[in-house]
Design an enzyme around this catalytic site. Structure first.
Site, PDB file in Angstrom:
ATOM      1  N   HIS A 121      -6.452  23.724 -33.118  1.00 56.53           N
ATOM      2  CA  HIS A 121      -6.445  22.872 -34.303  1.00 56.53           C
ATOM      3  C   HIS A 121      -7.158  21.566 -33.955  1.00 56.53           C
ATOM      4  O   HIS A 121      -7.160  21.126 -32.816  1.00 56.53           O
ATOM      5  CB  HIS A 121      -4.990  22.608 -34.703  1.00 56.53           C
ATOM      6  CG  HIS A 121      -4.794  21.935 -36.015  1.00 56.53           C
ATOM      7  ND1 HIS A 121      -4.980  20.587 -36.195  1.00 56.53           N
ATOM      8  CD2 HIS A 121      -4.416  22.424 -37.228  1.00 56.53           C
ATOM      9  CE1 HIS A 121      -4.708  20.270 -37.451  1.00 56.53           C
ATOM     10  NE2 HIS A 121      -4.374  21.370 -38.107  1.00 56.53           N
ATOM     11  N   ASP A 198       0.739  22.655 -27.910  1.00 58.85           N
ATOM     12  CA  ASP A 198       0.860  22.441 -29.345  1.00 58.85           C
ATOM     13  C   ASP A 198       1.766  23.548 -29.879  1.00 58.85           C
ATOM     14  O   ASP A 198       1.363  24.699 -29.995  1.00 58.85           O
ATOM     15  CB  ASP A 198      -0.526  22.501 -29.989  1.00 58.85           C
ATOM     16  CG  ASP A 198      -0.499  22.476 -31.512  1.00 58.85           C
ATOM     17  OD1 ASP A 198       0.608  22.526 -32.103  1.00 58.85           O
ATOM     18  OD2 ASP A 198      -1.571  22.429 -32.126  1.00 58.85           O
ATOM     19  N   GLN A 201       3.030  25.930 -34.531  1.00 56.92           N
ATOM     20  CA  GLN A 201       3.124  27.238 -35.173  1.00 56.92           C
ATOM     21  C   GLN A 201       4.073  28.191 -34.446  1.00 56.92           C
ATOM     22  O   GLN A 201       4.203  29.345 -34.850  1.00 56.92           O
ATOM     23  CB  GLN A 201       1.729  27.875 -35.264  1.00 56.92           C
ATOM     24  CG  GLN A 201       0.738  27.104 -36.103  1.00 56.92           C
ATOM     25  CD  GLN A 201       1.089  27.071 -37.578  1.00 56.92           C
ATOM     26  OE1 GLN A 201       1.909  27.846 -38.062  1.00 56.92           O
ATOM     27  NE2 GLN A 201       0.463  26.170 -38.306  1.00 56.92           N
ATOM     28  N   LYS A 224       6.844  22.131 -40.902  1.00 57.97           N
ATOM     29  CA  LYS A 224       6.516  23.548 -40.780  1.00 57.97           C
ATOM     30  C   LYS A 224       7.735  24.403 -40.450  1.00 57.97           C
ATOM     31  O   LYS A 224       7.630  25.627 -40.378  1.00 57.97           O
ATOM     32  CB  LYS A 224       5.432  23.756 -39.713  1.00 57.97           C
ATOM     33  CG  LYS A 224       4.095  23.100 -40.056  1.00 57.97           C
ATOM     34  CD  LYS A 224       3.049  23.364 -38.988  1.00 57.97           C
ATOM     35  CE  LYS A 224       1.784  22.549 -39.192  1.00 57.97           C
ATOM     36  NZ  LYS A 224       1.031  22.954 -40.384  1.00 57.97           N
ATOM     37  N   CYS A 361      -8.633  23.353 -40.407  1.00 59.92           N
ATOM     38  CA  CYS A 361      -8.699  22.354 -39.329  1.00 59.92           C
ATOM     39  C   CYS A 361      -9.035  23.011 -37.994  1.00 59.92           C
ATOM     40  O   CYS A 361      -8.473  22.673 -36.948  1.00 59.92           O
ATOM     41  CB  CYS A 361      -7.403  21.561 -39.217  1.00 59.92           C
ATOM     42  SG  CYS A 361      -7.030  20.565 -40.668  1.00 59.92           S
TER      43      CYS A 361
END
Length: 407
Positions: A121, A198, A201, A224, A361
């Site tokens: 991302h 990261d 997700q 999220k 993104c």
């Protein structure tokens, strides 16, 4: 997991869009919120709205207890050792920027290496681009396999003794690729580098233990994972956070201030300058309670079944290309021949089906895929096979609408 019972706890899903029942397939962008999270935010603002840490009155104490209680929930949720390792920030982007600006500026210099991947991302690319430009370090990329996965052979070739930081997303927001974080972290540590992950997700969709992953820093966002927008978490190993300087200065993060100098509070508050994200933390704590009640293992298996079912159904439609590996998280990214994803998403929206369209993104990844944009359906705990069926039906409607353009 009783999906219908779960769905009833999300009031936004009980509506029609353009005359059709809402089918929300954009949870990778932001998830919907259960009533319990909405109620927790309402309760804070109605009953004990106050600033934290500073006041000794009753409302201030209630707010402080809720805020710090959410920190403990977040610590437990990701398996951190101490609440001192849990920093509340605006989200994943802010967290990664903090690591780049604070840890990076102090530990990366000319000739050093920062290693990432082309699937990242933008929030896990641009901070490292800027750090490399500021320090003279080299930004390196682990190449992708044809199916959008990483091979450990390539990881080991890319990471060297000059590497100071390795930063990789746990799950791709485009391909659904689940990266082998533990193995990558082991390779990074072997060469003396720190591992930044990261987790935007992954945390909402599967059990995460930052110690088992070997993460030195781990970032994720509340919105999220059924929580409110504007709240996120940076996990950092205590020894690393202790050695880092704040990048925002002002109230709340200070210990003592005189006319010409200041000292900082202990962890984690030295990184939380200004009035903190109190309501956001309260909502995040409620979201963690909700996800733990449903069960992360059940959520992960449910989403995998939906993704597999969607891929099976899409394979039956001529002219549809699906990107990414066979084994993936609950994300299906695709294109229809000669139809721009924005046009496709517009037709699907007319049928009440919400999907994402654009570069997500992830423009370097779009370039690697040799496309300008894609459409993306992302699944969460409140989606059903009936949602997939409605999604596929809307694609057939789009095929009829675009006619010969849609092969």
């Amino acid at each position: 997991m009783n999906v219908q019972e779960v769905r009833r706890r999300f009031p936004i899903l009980d509506q029609e869009v353009n005359g059709h029942p809402l089918v929300y397939l954009d949870s990778a962008a932001t998830s919907q919120k259960p009533q319990s999270v909405i109620d927790a935010l309402d309760d804070y603002y109605r009953r004990y709205n106050s600033n934290v840490h500073r006041g000794v009155h009753t409302l201030g104490s209630l707010a402080t207890d809720a805020y710090e209680g959410a920190r403990e929930k977040a610590r437990r949720f990701i398996g951190a050792d101490s609440v001192e390792e849990i920093v509340f920030l605006r989200g994943t982007t802010t967290a990664i920027n903090l690591v780049a600006q604070s840890y990076g500026r102090s530990n990366v210099g000319e000739g050093d290496e920062i290693v990432i991947t082309p699937m990242e991302h933008h929030s896990n690319i641009i901070p490292w681009q800027q750090l490399a430009k500021a320090t003279g370090a080299e930004l390196k990329y682990i190449p992708l396999q044809p199916d959008g996965t990483l091979s450990m052979e390539d990881v080991e070739k890319t990471i060297t003794d000059r590497t100071k930081i390795v930063s990789v997303m746990h799950v791709s927001n485009v391909l659904g690729t689940i990266n082998p974080i533990r193995e990558i972290a082991d390779c990074a540590h072997k060469h003396g580098a720190v591992m930044v992950v990261d987790g935007a997700q992954s945390v909402p969709h599967m059990k995460v233990d930052v110690k088992e992953l070997g993460a030195d820093f781990f970032a994720f966002s509340g919105h999220k994972m059924c929580g409110p927008t504007g709240i996120g978490v940076l996990y950092g190993r205590k020894a690393l956070l202790n050695g880092m300087e704040p990048v925002e200065f002002g109230g709340e993060m200070i210990d003592f201030v005189d006319l010409y100098d200041a000292t900082w509070k202990e962890l984690p508050w030295k990184f939380e300058g200004g009035t903190p994200l109190i309501a956001g933390a309260v909502g995040l704590g409620a979201a963690i309670d909700f996800l733990e009640e449903v069960g992360l293992d059940e959520i992960e298996q449910h989403e995998k079944k939906l993704a597999d079912y969607a891929m099976e159904q899409l394979s039956k439609i001529d002219g549809v290309t699906v990107y990414g590996p066979e084994h993936r998280a609950g994300i299906v990214t695709f294109n229809a021949d000669d139809v721009h994803p924005h046009d496709l998403a517009t037709v699907l929206d007319s049928e009440g089906v919400a999907v994402r369209a654009g570069h997500h993104c992830a423009q370097p990844l779009m370039k690697w895929l040799d496309v300008t944009a894609t459409a993306r359906a992302s699944f969460y705990l409140y989606n059903t096979e009936a949602d997939v069926d409605a999604f596929v039906s809307s694609l057939h409607t789009a095929k009829e609408y675009f006619g010969d353009v849609f092969s």
